[in-house]
Write a protein that holds these residues in place. Structure first.
Motif, PDB file in Angstrom:
ATOM      1  N   UNK A   1      -1.994  -1.741  -3.350  1.00  0.00           N
ATOM      2  CA  UNK A   1      -2.907  -0.482  -3.270  1.00  0.00           C
ATOM      3  C   UNK A   1      -2.510   0.705  -3.836  1.00  0.00           C
ATOM      4  N   UNK A   2      -3.092   1.012  -4.752  1.00  0.00           N
ATOM      5  CA  UNK A   2      -2.486   2.351  -5.498  1.00  0.00           C
ATOM      6  C   UNK A   2      -3.209   3.548  -4.931  1.00  0.00           C
ATOM      7  N   UNK A   3      -2.352   4.438  -4.628  1.00  0.00           N
ATOM      8  CA  UNK A   3      -2.910   5.509  -3.807  1.00  0.00           C
ATOM      9  C   UNK A   3      -1.922   6.670  -3.314  1.00  0.00           C
ATOM     10  N   UNK A   4      -2.552   7.810  -2.994  1.00  0.00           N
ATOM     11  CA  UNK A   4      -1.639   8.612  -2.817  1.00  0.00           C
ATOM     12  C   UNK A   4      -2.094   9.519  -1.350  1.00  0.00           C
TER      13      UNK A   4
ATOM     14  N   UNK B   1       4.690   8.498  -6.703  1.00  0.00           N
ATOM     15  CA  UNK B   1       3.970   7.171  -7.579  1.00  0.00           C
ATOM     16  C   UNK B   1       4.719   6.633  -8.533  1.00  0.00           C
ATOM     17  N   UNK B   2       5.452   7.347  -9.396  1.00  0.00           N
ATOM     18  CA  UNK B   2       6.103   6.467 -10.510  1.00  0.00           C
ATOM     19  C   UNK B   2       7.190   5.373  -9.766  1.00  0.00           C
ATOM     20  N   UNK B   3       7.643   6.038  -8.758  1.00  0.00           N
ATOM     21  CA  UNK B   3       9.050   5.181  -8.111  1.00  0.00           C
ATOM     22  C   UNK B   3       8.392   3.986  -7.681  1.00  0.00           C
ATOM     23  N   UNK B   4       7.410   3.954  -6.952  1.00  0.00           N
ATOM     24  CA  UNK B   4       6.617   2.891  -6.303  1.00  0.00           C
ATOM     25  C   UNK B   4       6.266   1.806  -7.291  1.00  0.00           C
ATOM     26  N   UNK B   5       5.599   2.471  -8.369  1.00  0.00           N
ATOM     27  CA  UNK B   5       4.976   1.595  -9.538  1.00  0.00           C
ATOM     28  C   UNK B   5       6.123   0.935 -10.027  1.00  0.00           C
TER      29      UNK B   5
ATOM     30  N   UNK C   1      -6.681  12.489  -1.493  1.00  0.00           N
ATOM     31  CA  UNK C   1      -5.918  12.974  -2.700  1.00  0.00           C
ATOM     32  C   UNK C   1      -6.022  11.782  -3.764  1.00  0.00           C
ATOM     33  N   UNK C   2      -6.351  12.488  -4.923  1.00  0.00           N
ATOM     34  CA  UNK C   2      -6.087  11.360  -6.108  1.00  0.00           C
ATOM     35  C   UNK C   2      -4.495  11.329  -6.311  1.00  0.00           C
ATOM     36  N   UNK C   3      -4.091   9.973  -6.744  1.00  0.00           N
ATOM     37  CA  UNK C   3      -2.641   9.891  -7.034  1.00  0.00           C
ATOM     38  C   UNK C   3      -2.014  10.927  -8.111  1.00  0.00           C
ATOM     39  N   UNK C   4      -0.891  11.576  -7.638  1.00  0.00           N
ATOM     40  CA  UNK C   4      -0.588  12.613  -8.285  1.00  0.00           C
ATOM     41  C   UNK C   4      -0.813  13.932  -7.744  1.00  0.00           C
TER      42      UNK C   4
ATOM     43  N   UNK D   1       0.992  -1.027   0.176  1.00  0.00           N
ATOM     44  CA  UNK D   1      -0.021  -0.082   0.086  1.00  0.00           C
ATOM     45  C   UNK D   1       1.064   1.264   0.012  1.00  0.00           C
ATOM     46  N   UNK D   2       0.931   1.931  -0.925  1.00  0.00           N
ATOM     47  CA  UNK D   2       1.751   3.125  -1.110  1.00  0.00           C
ATOM     48  C   UNK D   2       1.669   4.035  -0.041  1.00  0.00           C
ATOM     49  N   UNK D   3       0.491   4.728   0.310  1.00  0.00           N
ATOM     50  CA  UNK D   3       0.448   5.351   1.466  1.00  0.00           C
ATOM     51  C   UNK D   3       1.117   4.991   2.701  1.00  0.00           C
ATOM     52  N   UNK D   4       0.656   3.648   3.170  1.00  0.00           N
ATOM     53  CA  UNK D   4       1.132   3.242   4.472  1.00  0.00           C
ATOM     54  C   UNK D   4       2.701   2.990   4.411  1.00  0.00           C
TER      55      UNK D   4
END
Length: 274
Positions: free
Chosen positions: A198-201, A228-232, A219-222, A171-174
Motif C-alpha cells: 500500500x503506497x501512501x503517506x 516514501x523513496x526509502x520505503x520504495x 495527504x498525497x504521497x510526498x 503499508x507505508x503509513x502503518x
C-alpha cells in the motif's frame, strides 16, 4: 509489477465503476474495497459479472480489502468472522483474486500481548484453512491504531502458523505511524511473505491527538512525513514483484472527480516506483 487501483482511493464510487476507472486511467488491476464489493453483492450483483468486466478490460483483481476484526473472539463474534471469511474467500476465488486482506480491530486491545497474539493466530489459522480449499491467500495488515500494530507482531503470527497462504501487506503509513519498523527492516524482509504494498503517506498523531486516519492520512504521497523513496527502495530490495496499490484516505480528495483522483494516484505512485 502490477499497479492496482485501490477502491478506497475512489471511496464514493462503486465496484463496477472502479473497474472502468482502472481501465480508463491505465492501471493493471483493481484492489476491491470490501464495503463496495459487499454492497454490490447484497444488491443482486454477481462475482462472475465482475470477473467478466475485469476480463473485458484485461484487468486483474489483486486483493479484497479487507476482512475486518480478525481479533473477534467471543462465541458469536468469532463465528460471524468465520462466516464472513468463508463468503469473501469464495468471492475471491470466483474473481480469481489471489489475496484477501485481514485487519485486526480493537476486540483484543484489553488483552495481554501474548493472549492477543494467540487469539489472532488461532483465528487466522482457521481462516487460512478456508483459503486452502479455495486456493486463496491472506495478507495481514497490522493496524497502527490497534494494539496489534507492528510488523514483528504480524511476523510472530506468520511464523507460528508456518503456512504458505499467510503473509503481510507493506503499508507505508502503518509501518511509519508506530515508529517501530524502518525501511531497513522492510529491506531485510522475505519477499515471499509480502503479498501486497500500500503506497501512501501521512503522519503520526501529535501529543494527545486521536488516531483518526481521516486526518492523519489526508495527504498525497510526498506531502506527509513518511520517507516514501526509502520505503520504495526497501520493498524493491527484497525482490518483491507483485501488486502495488496507491491507498489514498483523503476526505478532501474523495470529493474530487473519481477519474481525476485515480489518475493522480497512479501518476504519483509511478513517479516514485518506476
Amino acid at each position: 509489477m502490477i499497479k492496482a487501483l485501490h477502491g478506497v482511493s475512489t471511496y464514493h464510487s462503486n465496484a463496477v465503476s472502479d473497474i472502468h476507472l482502472a481501465h480508463e486511467t491505465g492501471y493493471d488491476g483493481v484492489e476491491f474495497f470490501i464495503d463496495k464489493l459487499i454492497r454490490y453483492l447484497d444488491n443482486g450483483g454477481k462475482a462472475r459479472q465482475l470477473k467478466q468486466r475485469l476480463d473485458h478490460y484485461d484487468l486483474k483483481a489483486t486483493c479484497i480489502n479487507a476482512l475486518m476484526g480478525v481479533d473477534r473472539h467471543s462465541g458469536t463474534d468469532r463465528q460471524a468472522l468465520l462466516t464472513e471469511a468463508e463468503r469473501i474467500t469464495q468471492v475471491a476465488a470466483e474473481l480469481e483474486c489471489p489475496t484477501v486482506q485481514l485487519n485486526p480491530g480493537h476486540y483484543t486491545d484489553h488483552c495481554t500481548t501474548s493472549d492477543r497474539v494467540a487469539i489472532i493466530t488461532q483465528n487466522i489459522g482457521e481462516i487460512a484453512r478456508i483459503g486452502e480449499r479455495y486456493g486463496i491467500r491472506y495478507q495481514i495488515e497490522f493496524v497502527a491504531s490497534s494494539q496489534f500494530n507492528t510488523l514483528p507482531l504480524a511476523m510472530q503470527v506468520i511464523d507460528t502458523l508456518g503456512v504458505d497462504n499467510v503473509g503481510v501487506v507493506m503499508d507505508f503509513w502503518h509501518l511509519h505511524a508506530r515508529g517501530v519498523s524502518t525501511p531497513e527492516d522492510v529491506a531485510n524482509f522475505d519477499a515471499n511473505k509480502i503479498f501486497g504494498v500500500h503506497f501512501c503517506d501521512g503522519r503520526r498523531p501529535r501529543d494527545n491527538e486521536p488516531w483518526d486516519e481521516m486526518v492523519l492520512r489526508n495527504y498525497m504521497p510526498g506531502e506527509g512525513e513518511i520517507d516514501i523513496p526509502a520505503y520504495v527502495a526497501a520493498v524493491k530490495q527484497t525482490g518483491y514483484d507483485g501488486a502495488w496499490s496507491p491507498e489514498l484516505i483523503s476526505p478532501t480528495l474523495w470529493e474530487e472527480d473519481h477519474k481525476i483522483v485515480a489518475e493522480m494516484c497512479l501518476e504519483n505512485m509511478s513517479h516514485y516506483i518506476d
